[in-house]
Design a protein around this motif. Sequence first.
Motif, PDB file in Angstrom:
ATOM      1  N   ILE A 405       0.830  -1.203   0.000  1.00 37.97           N
ATOM      2  CA  ILE A 405       0.000   0.000   0.000  1.00 37.97           C
ATOM      3  C   ILE A 405       0.861   1.248   0.000  1.00 37.97           C
ATOM      4  O   ILE A 405       0.514   2.266  -0.587  1.00 37.97           O
ATOM      5  CB  ILE A 405      -0.990  -0.014   1.183  1.00 37.97           C
ATOM      6  CG1 ILE A 405      -2.063   1.049   0.972  1.00 37.97           C
ATOM      7  CG2 ILE A 405      -0.283   0.173   2.520  1.00 37.97           C
ATOM      8  CD1 ILE A 405      -3.233   0.929   1.944  1.00 37.97           C
ATOM      9  N   GLY A 406       2.054   1.183   0.626  1.00 39.96           N
ATOM     10  CA  GLY A 406       2.959   2.327   0.602  1.00 39.96           C
ATOM     11  C   GLY A 406       3.468   2.608  -0.800  1.00 39.96           C
ATOM     12  O   GLY A 406       3.501   3.764  -1.244  1.00 39.96           O
ATOM     13  N   MET A 407       3.868   1.556  -1.521  1.00 40.98           N
ATOM     14  CA  MET A 407       4.314   1.733  -2.907  1.00 40.98           C
ATOM     15  C   MET A 407       3.180   2.234  -3.781  1.00 40.98           C
ATOM     16  O   MET A 407       3.376   3.085  -4.660  1.00 40.98           O
ATOM     17  CB  MET A 407       4.864   0.411  -3.437  1.00 40.98           C
ATOM     18  CG  MET A 407       6.185  -0.025  -2.824  1.00 40.98           C
ATOM     19  SD  MET A 407       7.580   1.021  -3.313  1.00 40.98           S
ATOM     20  CE  MET A 407       7.775   0.524  -5.028  1.00 40.98           C
ATOM     21  N   GLN A 408       1.989   1.725  -3.553  1.00 45.80           N
ATOM     22  CA  GLN A 408       0.826   2.160  -4.334  1.00 45.80           C
ATOM     23  C   GLN A 408       0.552   3.645  -4.107  1.00 45.80           C
ATOM     24  O   GLN A 408       0.330   4.402  -5.062  1.00 45.80           O
ATOM     25  CB  GLN A 408      -0.384   1.325  -3.931  1.00 45.80           C
ATOM     26  CG  GLN A 408      -1.654   1.621  -4.721  1.00 45.80           C
ATOM     27  CD  GLN A 408      -2.823   0.782  -4.233  1.00 45.80           C
ATOM     28  OE1 GLN A 408      -2.928   0.468  -3.036  1.00 45.80           O
ATOM     29  NE2 GLN A 408      -3.696   0.397  -5.149  1.00 45.80           N
ATOM     30  N   ARG A 409       0.579   4.069  -2.855  1.00 43.91           N
ATOM     31  CA  ARG A 409       0.349   5.486  -2.564  1.00 43.91           C
ATOM     32  C   ARG A 409       1.429   6.354  -3.178  1.00 43.91           C
ATOM     33  O   ARG A 409       1.159   7.432  -3.713  1.00 43.91           O
ATOM     34  CB  ARG A 409       0.310   5.694  -1.054  1.00 43.91           C
ATOM     35  CG  ARG A 409      -0.941   5.183  -0.383  1.00 43.91           C
ATOM     36  CD  ARG A 409      -0.816   5.307   1.121  1.00 43.91           C
ATOM     37  NE  ARG A 409      -2.038   4.904   1.794  1.00 43.91           N
ATOM     38  CZ  ARG A 409      -2.072   4.284   2.965  1.00 43.91           C
ATOM     39  NH1 ARG A 409      -0.946   4.004   3.592  1.00 43.91           N
ATOM     40  NH2 ARG A 409      -3.223   3.962   3.524  1.00 43.91           N
ATOM     41  N   GLY A 410       2.683   5.902  -3.076  1.00 46.62           N
ATOM     42  CA  GLY A 410       3.784   6.683  -3.626  1.00 46.62           C
ATOM     43  C   GLY A 410       3.681   6.832  -5.126  1.00 46.62           C
ATOM     44  O   GLY A 410       3.840   7.938  -5.675  1.00 46.62           O
ATOM     45  N   ALA A 411       3.399   5.729  -5.827  1.00 49.01           N
ATOM     46  CA  ALA A 411       3.301   5.771  -7.283  1.00 49.01           C
ATOM     47  C   ALA A 411       2.114   6.604  -7.737  1.00 49.01           C
ATOM     48  O   ALA A 411       2.190   7.339  -8.732  1.00 49.01           O
ATOM     49  CB  ALA A 411       3.188   4.353  -7.833  1.00 49.01           C
ATOM     50  N   THR A 412       1.008   6.514  -6.998  1.00 46.89           N
ATOM     51  CA  THR A 412      -0.171   7.311  -7.344  1.00 46.89           C
ATOM     52  C   THR A 412       0.142   8.799  -7.214  1.00 46.89           C
ATOM     53  O   THR A 412      -0.207   9.607  -8.087  1.00 46.89           O
ATOM     54  CB  THR A 412      -1.345   6.931  -6.423  1.00 46.89           C
ATOM     55  OG1 THR A 412      -1.669   5.549  -6.630  1.00 46.89           O
ATOM     56  CG2 THR A 412      -2.565   7.791  -6.714  1.00 46.89           C
ATOM     57  N   ALA A 413       0.797   9.171  -6.114  1.00 50.01           N
ATOM     58  CA  ALA A 413       1.144  10.580  -5.901  1.00 50.01           C
ATOM     59  C   ALA A 413       2.157  11.056  -6.926  1.00 50.01           C
ATOM     60  O   ALA A 413       2.065  12.190  -7.432  1.00 50.01           O
ATOM     61  CB  ALA A 413       1.692  10.768  -4.493  1.00 50.01           C
ATOM     62  N   ALA A 414       3.133  10.212  -7.255  1.00 53.31           N
ATOM     63  CA  ALA A 414       4.153  10.592  -8.238  1.00 53.31           C
ATOM     64  C   ALA A 414       3.534  10.821  -9.610  1.00 53.31           C
ATOM     65  O   ALA A 414       3.869  11.784 -10.312  1.00 53.31           O
ATOM     66  CB  ALA A 414       5.231   9.517  -8.311  1.00 53.31           C
ATOM     67  N   ALA A 415       2.631   9.930 -10.004  1.00 54.33           N
ATOM     68  CA  ALA A 415       1.980  10.081 -11.309  1.00 54.33           C
ATOM     69  C   ALA A 415       1.138  11.348 -11.353  1.00 54.33           C
ATOM     70  O   ALA A 415       1.135  12.073 -12.356  1.00 54.33           O
ATOM     71  CB  ALA A 415       1.126   8.851 -11.614  1.00 54.33           C
ATOM     72  N   ALA A 416       0.427  11.642 -10.266  1.00 57.33           N
ATOM     73  CA  ALA A 416      -0.400  12.854 -10.229  1.00 57.33           C
ATOM     74  C   ALA A 416       0.459  14.106 -10.271  1.00 57.33           C
ATOM     75  O   ALA A 416       0.146  15.068 -10.991  1.00 57.33           O
ATOM     76  CB  ALA A 416      -1.264  12.847  -8.970  1.00 57.33           C
ATOM     77  N   ALA A 417       1.564  14.110  -9.524  1.00 59.16           N
ATOM     78  CA  ALA A 417       2.467  15.262  -9.537  1.00 59.16           C
ATOM     79  C   ALA A 417       3.100  15.437 -10.903  1.00 59.16           C
ATOM     80  O   ALA A 417       3.292  16.568 -11.392  1.00 59.16           O
ATOM     81  CB  ALA A 417       3.547  15.095  -8.467  1.00 59.16           C
TER      82      ALA A 417
END
Length: 592
Positions: A405-417
């Motif tokens: 879930i940490g990797m998922q949150r990080g990748a989601t935030a990175a893609a949005a940014a």
Amino acid sequence: MAYLFNNPEDFTDELTEGFAAAYPQWVRRVPGGVVRSSRPAPGRVAVVIGGGSGHYPAFAGLVGPGLAHGAAMGNIFASPSAQQVYSVAKAAQTGGGVLFSYGNYAGDVLNFTQAQDRLNAEGIPARTVTVTDDISSAPPEQAAKRRGIAGDLTVFKVAGACADAGADLDEVARLAARANDRTRSFGVAFAGCTLPGSKEPLFTVPAGRMAVGLGIHGEPGISEQAMPSADEAAELFVSTLLADLPEEVAAAGDLRGSRVGLILNGLGAVKTEELFVVYRRISQLMDEAGITVVEPEIGELVTSFQMAGASLTLFWLDEELERYWTAPASTPAYRKGAVAEAEQGVAVGEHVDYHTAELPAAAAASQEAAGRIQAILDAVKTLLDDKAAELGRLDSIAGDGDHGIGMQRGATAAAAAGREALAAGAGAGTLLQLAGDAWADKAGGTSGALWGMLLNTIGARVGNDAAPDAAAVSAGIVEAGQKIMQFGKASLGDKTLLDVLLPFSDALSEQVGAGVPLRAAWAHAAEVAEKSAEATAHMLPRMGRARPLAEKSLGTPDPGAVSMAMVARTVERQLAARTTPATQESEGDPHA
């Protein structure tokens, strides 16, 4: 399991919003966590604590007069990001410096240290005292590697009371370190916890058995034994802790006449009435040993969602420590004595909002490359959405189960940014750096900090003046590996993501140095990454939360190494998808 939630990804934000709304007389919300709502005296030391959510009353529930001045709140069982810690510290400080204190977990150390370095660079003195009370997590000769569990409270309490008494930063840090040196904890569990949105507990205990030496992040115990009666549990707690005494206490010889603060802590499902039954026998045993218990705390102080378990903490007092242990405190979850009325008004520390600075100029070729990088970030997000559960399962075998879930949150935030930066005309380097910042901030934890560092370092190397070439990308990855080793204190063979990143980096550099185009060089390095990830199954961890449970992880690859290899292969597929008959004719093009 957790029954009441909306979107699991919003759980921490929503609980923080509700917590601050419930207790405005004690706390106010700031980016990254909460700080006291009252105004501390100017020039006082600010004690800033924190860690993952899921441990209430720790950490936000311990903010208020006589205790902490602020708490950085990470995702469930994941450390807050460096940005979150920095933001809370800036809002809490009033000119006397900042003392950070938190459990000794790798992600917390990484992120709090980055925040501390940033504060010191700005001229705000900052120090750290990590809590290392859990005797199950390392032997006495390696006490500095021990993790922090319910003994967090003794250190936070002494530090907060000392700071509110007007002591300077050196004195507050000295007393906090002394409190930590004289605190020991030991815990057991009867069942694991299930995170919001998950269907399975992070670990299970066979019927009629008890896990011994558990952590507070859903880590299983280091061994199992038969389920005890309440009296047998009390006897196990006391005998185990009396066999692991602080050096000063052991040197004194006779324990008779000693005075201890005591915490009998429920981890979520064991309720206070049950703890009183256990404490009945603990009290008898302490009397028999001639040890005086001073103002014991019995209840839920540091929890692990609904884990069925309990821990005992002994805090070996001296006159100085006892004064602060018994000092008044008033927080949403912890109250003792009568605290002098605080000054009214909002805390005076600087409020730090997250924002994106004006983007630097970028060449057209770099802006075009940024679009291709964004496609890679989107593909990585899709990958990690799909693999989050699998990575969480791997992590739960010897860790806390939050890696997926940490990797998922990080990748989601990175893609949005990245999408936001791309729309604003960012070049390749800037897009990668902003994506790295977002990944670190939203993922938190060890992997969040390290992936943020990886993307940031590559972004700085490729810059915005031209399209990234193979040499710049390869050099950026090499530099990132060196930074991660230096900052994370890990190396090859420690069973971490470095066991993939370093072989991948070496293979990529060798290929690029031989003139192989980036996509072909990357394909070769991705194969090396996958084999390297598989090889971690045969390693024993020497770093991180899995270290105390090293034997349980044998035969299972490291989840951080696996996710690194997965991402490497996803990037390779994106590079290969760009191959067309036209590009196939340009095998000498280092950009291809």
